[in-house]
Design a protein around this motif. Sequence first.
Motif, PDB file in Angstrom:
ATOM      1  N   ASP A   1       0.836   9.470   4.391  1.00 30.38           N
ATOM      2  CA  ASP A   1       0.132   9.478   3.426  1.00 30.38           C
ATOM      3  C   ASP A   1       0.640  10.538   2.196  1.00 30.38           C
ATOM      4  OD1 ASP A   1      -2.278   9.889   1.428  1.00 30.38           O
ATOM      5  OD2 ASP A   1      -3.732  10.201   3.006  1.00 30.38           O
ATOM      6  N   VAL A   2       0.768   9.668   1.137  1.00 31.35           N
ATOM      7  CA  VAL A   2       1.733  10.612   0.149  1.00 31.35           C
ATOM      8  C   VAL A   2       0.822  11.201  -0.709  1.00 31.35           C
ATOM      9  CG1 VAL A   2       3.631   8.846  -0.061  1.00 31.35           C
ATOM     10  CG2 VAL A   2       1.662   8.474  -1.487  1.00 31.35           C
ATOM     11  N   SER A   3      -0.700  11.302  -0.439  1.00 28.32           N
ATOM     12  CA  SER A   3      -1.271  12.330  -1.219  1.00 28.32           C
ATOM     13  C   SER A   3      -1.572  13.716  -0.583  1.00 28.32           C
ATOM     14  CB  SER A   3      -2.814  11.588  -1.533  1.00 28.32           C
ATOM     15  OG  SER A   3      -3.502  11.531   0.016  1.00 28.32           O
ATOM     16  N   HIS A   4      -0.927  13.845   0.756  1.00 25.53           N
ATOM     17  CA  HIS A   4      -0.548  15.101   1.261  1.00 25.53           C
ATOM     18  C   HIS A   4       0.560  15.415   0.995  1.00 25.53           C
ATOM     19  CE1 HIS A   4      -4.538  14.896   3.693  1.00 25.53           C
ATOM     20  NE2 HIS A   4      -4.568  13.835   3.461  1.00 25.53           N
ATOM     21  N   PRO A   5       0.745  16.662   0.221  1.00 24.60           N
ATOM     22  CA  PRO A   5       2.014  17.111  -0.107  1.00 24.60           C
ATOM     23  C   PRO A   5       2.703  17.684   1.061  1.00 24.60           C
ATOM     24  CG  PRO A   5       0.496  18.631  -0.708  1.00 24.60           C
ATOM     25  CD  PRO A   5      -0.300  17.188  -0.402  1.00 24.60           C
ATOM     26  N   SER A   6       4.058  17.384   1.353  1.00 24.93           N
ATOM     27  CA  SER A   6       4.676  18.008   2.506  1.00 24.93           C
ATOM     28  C   SER A   6       6.330  17.675   2.230  1.00 24.93           C
ATOM     29  CB  SER A   6       4.544  17.186   3.763  1.00 24.93           C
ATOM     30  OG  SER A   6       4.970  15.822   3.755  1.00 24.93           O
ATOM     31  N   GLY A   7       7.078  18.191   2.962  1.00 27.09           N
ATOM     32  CA  GLY A   7       8.602  17.845   2.490  1.00 27.09           C
ATOM     33  C   GLY A   7       8.883  16.434   2.537  1.00 27.09           C
TER      34      GLY A   7
ATOM     35  N   VAL B   1       5.166   4.291 -11.199  1.00 28.97           N
ATOM     36  CA  VAL B   1       5.665   3.494 -10.003  1.00 28.97           C
ATOM     37  C   VAL B   1       4.652   2.525  -9.370  1.00 28.97           C
ATOM     38  CG1 VAL B   1       6.390   3.568  -7.510  1.00 28.97           C
ATOM     39  CG2 VAL B   1       7.168   5.561  -9.213  1.00 28.97           C
ATOM     40  N   GLU B   2       4.906   1.269  -9.258  1.00 26.93           N
ATOM     41  CA  GLU B   2       3.959   0.309  -8.509  1.00 26.93           C
ATOM     42  C   GLU B   2       3.696   0.590  -7.205  1.00 26.93           C
ATOM     43  OE1 GLU B   2       4.639  -3.668  -6.674  1.00 26.93           O
ATOM     44  OE2 GLU B   2       3.939  -4.242  -8.912  1.00 26.93           O
ATOM     45  N   VAL B   3       2.590   1.277  -6.824  1.00 25.03           N
ATOM     46  CA  VAL B   3       2.031   1.574  -5.214  1.00 25.03           C
ATOM     47  C   VAL B   3       1.278   0.489  -4.739  1.00 25.03           C
ATOM     48  CG1 VAL B   3       1.154   3.302  -4.134  1.00 25.03           C
ATOM     49  CG2 VAL B   3       2.211   4.030  -6.054  1.00 25.03           C
ATOM     50  N   THR B   4       1.819   0.207  -3.780  1.00 30.27           N
ATOM     51  CA  THR B   4       0.959  -0.864  -2.673  1.00 30.27           C
ATOM     52  C   THR B   4       0.235  -0.149  -1.646  1.00 30.27           C
ATOM     53  OG1 THR B   4       2.626  -2.635  -3.449  1.00 30.27           O
ATOM     54  CG2 THR B   4       1.020  -3.045  -1.503  1.00 30.27           C
ATOM     55  N   PRO B   5      -0.984   0.006  -1.639  1.00 29.71           N
ATOM     56  CA  PRO B   5      -1.474   0.811  -0.422  1.00 29.71           C
ATOM     57  C   PRO B   5      -1.885  -0.115   0.704  1.00 29.71           C
ATOM     58  CG  PRO B   5      -2.969   0.536  -2.531  1.00 29.71           C
ATOM     59  CD  PRO B   5      -1.845  -0.384  -2.647  1.00 29.71           C
TER      60      PRO B   5
ATOM     61  N   THR C   1       6.851  13.748   2.246  1.00 27.23           N
ATOM     62  CA  THR C   1       6.058  12.948   1.033  1.00 27.23           C
ATOM     63  C   THR C   1       6.645  13.352  -0.186  1.00 27.23           C
ATOM     64  OG1 THR C   1       4.188  14.642   0.819  1.00 27.23           O
ATOM     65  CG2 THR C   1       3.899  12.573   2.212  1.00 27.23           C
ATOM     66  N   ASN C   2       6.963  14.532  -0.285  1.00 27.84           N
ATOM     67  CA  ASN C   2       7.694  15.046  -1.676  1.00 27.84           C
ATOM     68  C   ASN C   2       8.869  14.431  -1.828  1.00 27.84           C
ATOM     69  OD1 ASN C   2       5.521  16.827  -2.238  1.00 27.84           O
ATOM     70  ND2 ASN C   2       6.798  18.675  -1.628  1.00 27.84           N
ATOM     71  N   ARG C   3       9.840  14.242  -0.874  1.00 24.25           N
ATOM     72  CA  ARG C   3      10.938  13.396  -0.923  1.00 24.25           C
ATOM     73  C   ARG C   3      10.817  12.016  -1.250  1.00 24.25           C
ATOM     74  NH1 ARG C   3      16.189  14.178   1.322  1.00 24.25           N
ATOM     75  NH2 ARG C   3      17.200  12.282   1.789  1.00 24.25           N
ATOM     76  N   VAL C   4       9.624  11.487  -0.576  1.00 19.74           N
ATOM     77  CA  VAL C   4       9.653   9.789  -0.810  1.00 19.74           C
ATOM     78  C   VAL C   4       9.048   9.743  -2.292  1.00 19.74           C
ATOM     79  CG1 VAL C   4       8.199   8.028  -0.159  1.00 19.74           C
ATOM     80  CG2 VAL C   4       8.971   9.426   1.495  1.00 19.74           C
ATOM     81  N   THR C   5       8.203  10.566  -2.788  1.00 17.88           N
ATOM     82  CA  THR C   5       7.629  10.478  -4.260  1.00 17.88           C
ATOM     83  C   THR C   5       8.568  10.856  -5.134  1.00 17.88           C
ATOM     84  OG1 THR C   5       6.632  12.513  -4.215  1.00 17.88           O
ATOM     85  CG2 THR C   5       5.262  10.699  -3.441  1.00 17.88           C
ATOM     86  N   ALA C   6       9.462  11.950  -4.924  1.00 18.00           N
ATOM     87  CA  ALA C   6      10.511  12.197  -5.813  1.00 18.00           C
ATOM     88  C   ALA C   6      11.549  11.037  -6.032  1.00 18.00           C
ATOM     89  CB  ALA C   6      11.261  13.596  -5.373  1.00 18.00           C
TER      90      ALA C   6
ATOM     91  N   PRO D   1       0.602   3.871   3.490  1.00 16.33           N
ATOM     92  CA  PRO D   1      -0.923   3.714   3.689  1.00 16.33           C
ATOM     93  C   PRO D   1      -1.842   4.088   2.811  1.00 16.33           C
ATOM     94  CG  PRO D   1       0.453   4.967   5.336  1.00 16.33           C
ATOM     95  CD  PRO D   1       1.413   4.869   4.261  1.00 16.33           C
ATOM     96  N   GLU D   2      -3.024   3.790   2.735  1.00 20.18           N
ATOM     97  CA  GLU D   2      -4.218   4.044   1.824  1.00 20.18           C
ATOM     98  C   GLU D   2      -4.244   5.419   1.786  1.00 20.18           C
ATOM     99  OE1 GLU D   2      -7.668   1.935   2.579  1.00 20.18           O
ATOM    100  OE2 GLU D   2      -6.982   0.157   1.434  1.00 20.18           O
ATOM    101  N   PRO D   3      -4.166   6.078   0.424  1.00 14.09           N
ATOM    102  CA  PRO D   3      -4.307   7.560   0.388  1.00 14.09           C
ATOM    103  C   PRO D   3      -5.693   7.855   0.646  1.00 14.09           C
ATOM    104  CG  PRO D   3      -3.864   6.629  -1.540  1.00 14.09           C
ATOM    105  CD  PRO D   3      -3.624   5.546  -0.810  1.00 14.09           C
ATOM    106  N   ASP D   4      -5.958   9.106   1.257  1.00 17.98           N
ATOM    107  CA  ASP D   4      -7.390   9.694   1.197  1.00 17.98           C
ATOM    108  C   ASP D   4      -7.609  10.656   0.229  1.00 17.98           C
ATOM    109  OD1 ASP D   4      -6.254  11.949   2.183  1.00 17.98           O
ATOM    110  OD2 ASP D   4      -6.762  11.640   4.238  1.00 17.98           O
ATOM    111  N   ARG D   5      -6.603  10.898  -0.864  1.00 22.38           N
ATOM    112  CA  ARG D   5      -6.914  11.682  -1.990  1.00 22.38           C
ATOM    113  C   ARG D   5      -6.049  11.020  -3.096  1.00 22.38           C
ATOM    114  NH1 ARG D   5      -4.522  17.368   0.239  1.00 22.38           N
ATOM    115  NH2 ARG D   5      -6.062  17.609   2.350  1.00 22.38           N
ATOM    116  N   GLU D   6      -6.240  11.858  -4.419  1.00 27.79           N
ATOM    117  CA  GLU D   6      -5.724  11.177  -5.420  1.00 27.79           C
ATOM    118  C   GLU D   6      -3.937  11.193  -5.267  1.00 27.79           C
ATOM    119  OE1 GLU D   6      -5.753  12.371 -10.374  1.00 27.79           O
ATOM    120  OE2 GLU D   6      -7.222  12.962  -8.942  1.00 27.79           O
ATOM    121  N   LEU D   7      -3.420  10.198  -5.682  1.00 29.81           N
ATOM    122  CA  LEU D   7      -1.821  10.156  -6.020  1.00 29.81           C
ATOM    123  C   LEU D   7      -1.321  11.042  -6.573  1.00 29.81           C
ATOM    124  CD1 LEU D   7      -1.250   6.195  -5.578  1.00 29.81           C
ATOM    125  CD2 LEU D   7      -0.798   7.778  -3.811  1.00 29.81           C
ATOM    126  N   PRO D   8      -0.177  11.433  -6.433  1.00 33.36           N
ATOM    127  CA  PRO D   8       0.478  12.619  -7.068  1.00 33.36           C
ATOM    128  C   PRO D   8       0.916  12.027  -8.494  1.00 33.36           C
ATOM    129  CG  PRO D   8       1.608  12.509  -5.017  1.00 33.36           C
ATOM    130  CD  PRO D   8       0.620  11.371  -5.069  1.00 33.36           C
TER     131      PRO D   8
END
Length: 370
Positions: free
Chosen positions: A12-18, A55-59, A20-25, A42-49
Amino acid sequence: MSRSLVIAHGGDVSHPSGGTNRVTAFASGLADEGFDVSLVVPEPDRELPERLSGVEVTPVSTPNSSIFDEPVRASLIVRRAKRIATERDATVQLEHSTLGGVGQLWGHREYVLDMHDLAHSSSRYGDLPLGGAVQRVIHGIESRAVTSASEIVVVSENMRQLVSEEWDVDPEDITVIPNGYDAETVEPYRTGETVEGRVVFLGTLHPKLDTEAIFEIAGLDAVEEMIVIGDGAKREELEEGKIERGLDALEVRGRLPDEEAFPLLARAEVAINPQTQSSLQEASSPVKLFYYAALGLPMVVTSGPSVAGELSEVGAAEVVAPAGPFASQVADVLEDDERRDGMGARAREEGTDFSWKQRVADLEAVYGVS
């Protein structure tokens, strides 16, 4: 390779971690450089970064109630990624070796595999019922991922060596792109001011976190605040230890937004990363160390990760062997103002090479763009 990319990630890229930060960067950085990027997650449970706004995000709707949902979640992600890649004649980048292995089972070939870590030796699987058998299955899945990739990217030199030895891959065929930091995130919080006696840990509270070292630091006479920012498996142990040991200096803050976390971190006299030893720990690329360096913070860190050695070589960090005298090393650094000033200056200088912008440029080279 095509400049049309599908990047697939099972977290879930809405949760910051090493991770997910790599993927979104990578997704946002490549999009900024003119790549047509679709990110399948996966569908995020928070607001996306915010960085993913371009970026086109397909949840994808996936189960996420336990570790046993992972194979289903991975299958749903890679199937969607394959469908999009086929429609657009796009190159696929699969994040994590386990996702890559499941992707291979669903027909993915000639993809870019970005390996954040090695999963088969993780205690997450080893601690399960019949954990040894589960780890052997995971090893087989990772093997599929490695052997079917056209390009392999790893996060550290140590990990390159591990992957090379484990699956008999020529090290020259493996590209090392460490983690990094977001310069725009760091810039507002750069400061020369510190709070006397403040020590900070920032990051996920993984099982590899050495909590005993944190307890010992919190008990030092020179420590006024031992602030832990982050969440994870070790949080409860830290909270219980604070009460049981009467450690008034220990503050377990949980996960905080950047605007709260970075002011606390930036004014630390020492930033720390105490860890227990394992092959995963040695192969890791701790994002926190790149942020510590960017902020010009003196560091005391456990040996193992490649970046720890690099920071030690330039005099930006004191490195302690696993189970070594971590707290006493922190005490030594706290007691020497001149030493801290020198470490901080060298950390900031070294950190100029650690930004995600540079890492994205290195990834562009994998795609034949320089």
